[in-house]
Design a protein around this motif. Structure first.
Motif, PDB file in Angstrom:
ATOM      1  N   PHE A  78       0.833  -1.144   0.039  1.00  0.00           N
ATOM      2  CA  PHE A  78       0.000   0.044   0.217  1.00  0.00           C
ATOM      3  C   PHE A  78       0.688   1.177   0.046  1.00  0.00           C
ATOM      4  CE2 PHE A  78      -2.600  -3.359   2.128  1.00  0.00           C
ATOM      5  CZ  PHE A  78      -3.587  -3.211   1.118  1.00  0.00           C
ATOM      6  N   ASP A  79       2.109   1.132   0.408  1.00  0.00           N
ATOM      7  CA  ASP A  79       3.135   2.242   0.455  1.00  0.00           C
ATOM      8  C   ASP A  79       3.397   2.963  -1.099  1.00  0.00           C
ATOM      9  OD1 ASP A  79       3.317   2.240   3.156  1.00  0.00           O
ATOM     10  OD2 ASP A  79       4.998   1.148   2.918  1.00  0.00           O
ATOM     11  N   TYR A  80       3.891   2.066  -2.096  1.00  0.00           N
ATOM     12  CA  TYR A  80       4.351   2.808  -3.283  1.00  0.00           C
ATOM     13  C   TYR A  80       2.986   3.157  -3.964  1.00  0.00           C
ATOM     14  CZ  TYR A  80       2.780  -1.993  -4.710  1.00  0.00           C
ATOM     15  OH  TYR A  80       2.277  -3.129  -4.798  1.00  0.00           O
ATOM     16  N   ALA A  81       3.317   4.478  -4.709  1.00  0.00           N
ATOM     17  CA  ALA A  81       2.165   5.215  -5.015  1.00  0.00           C
ATOM     18  C   ALA A  81       2.688   5.827  -6.434  1.00  0.00           C
ATOM     19  CB  ALA A  81       1.469   6.251  -4.541  1.00  0.00           C
ATOM     20  N   ASP A  82       3.841   6.401  -6.523  1.00  0.00           N
ATOM     21  CA  ASP A  82       4.290   7.301  -7.523  1.00  0.00           C
ATOM     22  C   ASP A  82       5.775   7.411  -7.477  1.00  0.00           C
ATOM     23  OD1 ASP A  82       4.662   9.186  -5.720  1.00  0.00           O
ATOM     24  OD2 ASP A  82       3.017  10.369  -6.380  1.00  0.00           O
ATOM     25  N   GLU A  83       6.358   8.297  -8.363  1.00  0.00           N
ATOM     26  CA  GLU A  83       7.757   8.306  -8.459  1.00  0.00           C
ATOM     27  C   GLU A  83       8.246   9.079  -7.127  1.00  0.00           C
ATOM     28  OE1 GLU A  83      10.598  11.042 -10.927  1.00  0.00           O
ATOM     29  OE2 GLU A  83       9.437   9.797 -12.222  1.00  0.00           O
ATOM     30  N   ALA A  84       7.386   9.758  -6.543  1.00  0.00           N
ATOM     31  CA  ALA A  84       7.910  10.752  -5.169  1.00  0.00           C
ATOM     32  C   ALA A  84       8.263   9.573  -4.204  1.00  0.00           C
ATOM     33  CB  ALA A  84       6.837  11.706  -4.924  1.00  0.00           C
ATOM     34  N   PHE A  85       7.429   8.528  -3.999  1.00  0.00           N
ATOM     35  CA  PHE A  85       7.775   7.532  -2.993  1.00  0.00           C
ATOM     36  C   PHE A  85       9.177   7.076  -3.112  1.00  0.00           C
ATOM     37  CE2 PHE A  85       7.878   3.270  -1.808  1.00  0.00           C
ATOM     38  CZ  PHE A  85       7.478   3.509  -0.220  1.00  0.00           C
ATOM     39  N   TYR A  86       9.346   6.233  -4.542  1.00  0.00           N
ATOM     40  CA  TYR A  86      10.619   5.831  -4.706  1.00  0.00           C
ATOM     41  C   TYR A  86      11.761   6.894  -4.339  1.00  0.00           C
ATOM     42  CZ  TYR A  86       7.527   2.214  -6.218  1.00  0.00           C
ATOM     43  OH  TYR A  86       6.527   1.312  -6.341  1.00  0.00           O
ATOM     44  N   HIS A  87      11.648   8.151  -5.073  1.00  0.00           N
ATOM     45  CA  HIS A  87      12.616   9.096  -4.726  1.00  0.00           C
ATOM     46  C   HIS A  87      12.880   9.304  -3.288  1.00  0.00           C
ATOM     47  CE1 HIS A  87      14.158  12.811  -6.566  1.00  0.00           C
ATOM     48  NE2 HIS A  87      14.628  13.015  -5.339  1.00  0.00           N
ATOM     49  N   GLY A  88      11.990   9.391  -2.488  1.00  0.00           N
ATOM     50  CA  GLY A  88      12.413   9.625  -0.898  1.00  0.00           C
ATOM     51  C   GLY A  88      12.865   8.206  -0.493  1.00  0.00           C
ATOM     52  N   MET A  89      12.549   7.055  -1.073  1.00  0.00           N
ATOM     53  CA  MET A  89      13.203   6.014  -0.292  1.00  0.00           C
ATOM     54  C   MET A  89      14.773   5.943  -0.858  1.00  0.00           C
ATOM     55  SD  MET A  89      12.464   1.868  -1.663  1.00  0.00           S
ATOM     56  CE  MET A  89      13.340   2.072  -3.211  1.00  0.00           C
ATOM     57  N   LEU A  90      15.030   6.341  -1.846  1.00  0.00           N
ATOM     58  CA  LEU A  90      16.463   6.441  -2.607  1.00  0.00           C
ATOM     59  C   LEU A  90      17.144   7.536  -1.878  1.00  0.00           C
ATOM     60  CD1 LEU A  90      16.421   5.845  -6.288  1.00  0.00           C
ATOM     61  CD2 LEU A  90      17.465   4.314  -4.497  1.00  0.00           C
ATOM     62  N   LEU A  91      16.581   8.671  -1.429  1.00  0.00           N
ATOM     63  CA  LEU A  91      17.255   9.515  -0.641  1.00  0.00           C
ATOM     64  C   LEU A  91      17.566   9.331   0.596  1.00  0.00           C
ATOM     65  CD1 LEU A  91      15.382  12.832  -1.773  1.00  0.00           C
ATOM     66  CD2 LEU A  91      17.766  12.346  -2.482  1.00  0.00           C
ATOM     67  N   GLY A  92      16.756   8.272   1.228  1.00  0.00           N
ATOM     68  CA  GLY A  92      16.968   7.787   2.515  1.00  0.00           C
ATOM     69  C   GLY A  92      18.298   6.658   2.583  1.00  0.00           C
ATOM     70  N   LEU A  93      18.373   5.934   1.477  1.00  0.00           N
ATOM     71  CA  LEU A  93      19.467   5.088   1.410  1.00  0.00           C
ATOM     72  C   LEU A  93      20.817   5.780   1.013  1.00  0.00           C
ATOM     73  CD1 LEU A  93      17.666   2.344  -0.874  1.00  0.00           C
ATOM     74  CD2 LEU A  93      18.517   2.031   1.315  1.00  0.00           C
ATOM     75  N   VAL A  95      21.816   9.005   1.745  1.00  0.00           N
ATOM     76  CA  VAL A  95      22.064   9.793   2.812  1.00  0.00           C
ATOM     77  C   VAL A  95      23.395   9.114   3.425  1.00  0.00           C
ATOM     78  CG1 VAL A  95      20.792   9.158   4.795  1.00  0.00           C
ATOM     79  CG2 VAL A  95      21.365  11.437   4.424  1.00  0.00           C
ATOM     80  N   THR A  96      23.439   7.740   3.466  1.00  0.00           N
ATOM     81  CA  THR A  96      24.556   7.194   3.950  1.00  0.00           C
ATOM     82  C   THR A  96      26.068   7.439   2.978  1.00  0.00           C
ATOM     83  OG1 THR A  96      24.437   5.036   2.681  1.00  0.00           O
ATOM     84  CG2 THR A  96      23.282   5.036   4.723  1.00  0.00           C
TER      85      THR A  96
END
Length: 187
Positions: A78-93, A95-96
């Motif tokens: 139910f989480d994934y919806a659009d490009e913005a979701f995946y964009h945020g996920m990648l930014l979180g990854l 940041v390391t």
């Protein structure tokens, strides 16, 4: 942190975009300790390090497998919806990567705006550009969509700002997402 001890990244919401600067090493330490460490069960270091290695080695299959592993283990259907979701996920990854890079998102360069850029803080590290595509259509060819994203990086010359800053080695990555699946195209 760049030379002044400031970590910079972009947060983008539905109605706004802002740049967040952590003013000094102490605040960066607190950010890492209080926020990033708490996310270690979602983005464990034993996963983020292989992601860095896959990018440096330009190993599209390994990067795809690792991204899919993150999604399978951490997001709901139910989480994934659009490009913005995946964009945020990648930014979180990504940041390391902060010790070696300045992470920026949705900035103008060349003839448009790239999705994600990792600009090296020191010479010897490659620059990294990422363009993302997302679809909800389970029948869409993700391999073709990832190639379209990579082509967009080249056609829109998103590498212009990195080149202007003297970065010669630039890894370009197109990623396509659908649900908990991904395909990666890179050069």
């Amino acid at each position: 942190m760049h030379a002044g001890g400031v970590f910079v990244f972009i947060i983008q919401g539905n109605d706004y975009m802002c740049e967040l600067e952590l003013p000094n090493k102490e605040i960066l330490y607190a950010y890492k300790k209080e926020i990033l460490d708490k996310l270690s069960n979602v983005f464990p270091q034993n996963l983020t390090i292989p992601i860095q290695e896959a990018i440096y080695k330009k190993d599209a299959d390994k990067l795809k497998d690792l991204l899919c592993k993150v999604m399978i283990n951490s997001i709901s259907c139910f989480d994934y919806a659009d490009e913005a979701f995946y964009h945020g996920m990648l930014l979180g990854l990504l940041v390391t990567f902060d010790s070696g890079y300045i992470l920026t998102s949705n900035r103008e360069s060349g003839l448009g705006r790239f999705d994600i850029q990792l600009k090296p803080r020191t010479s010897g590290l490659p620059g990294v550009l990422m363009e993302l595509k997302a679809t909800k259509d389970q029948t869409e060819d993700l391999t073709s969509l990832a190639k379209i994203a990579l082509t967009q990086i080249n056609e829109k010359r998103y590498d212009s700002s990195l080149k202007a800053d003297g970065v010669a080695d630039i890894i370009k990555i197109g990623i396509a997402f659908c649900g908990k699946k991904a395909e990666v195209s890179l050069e």
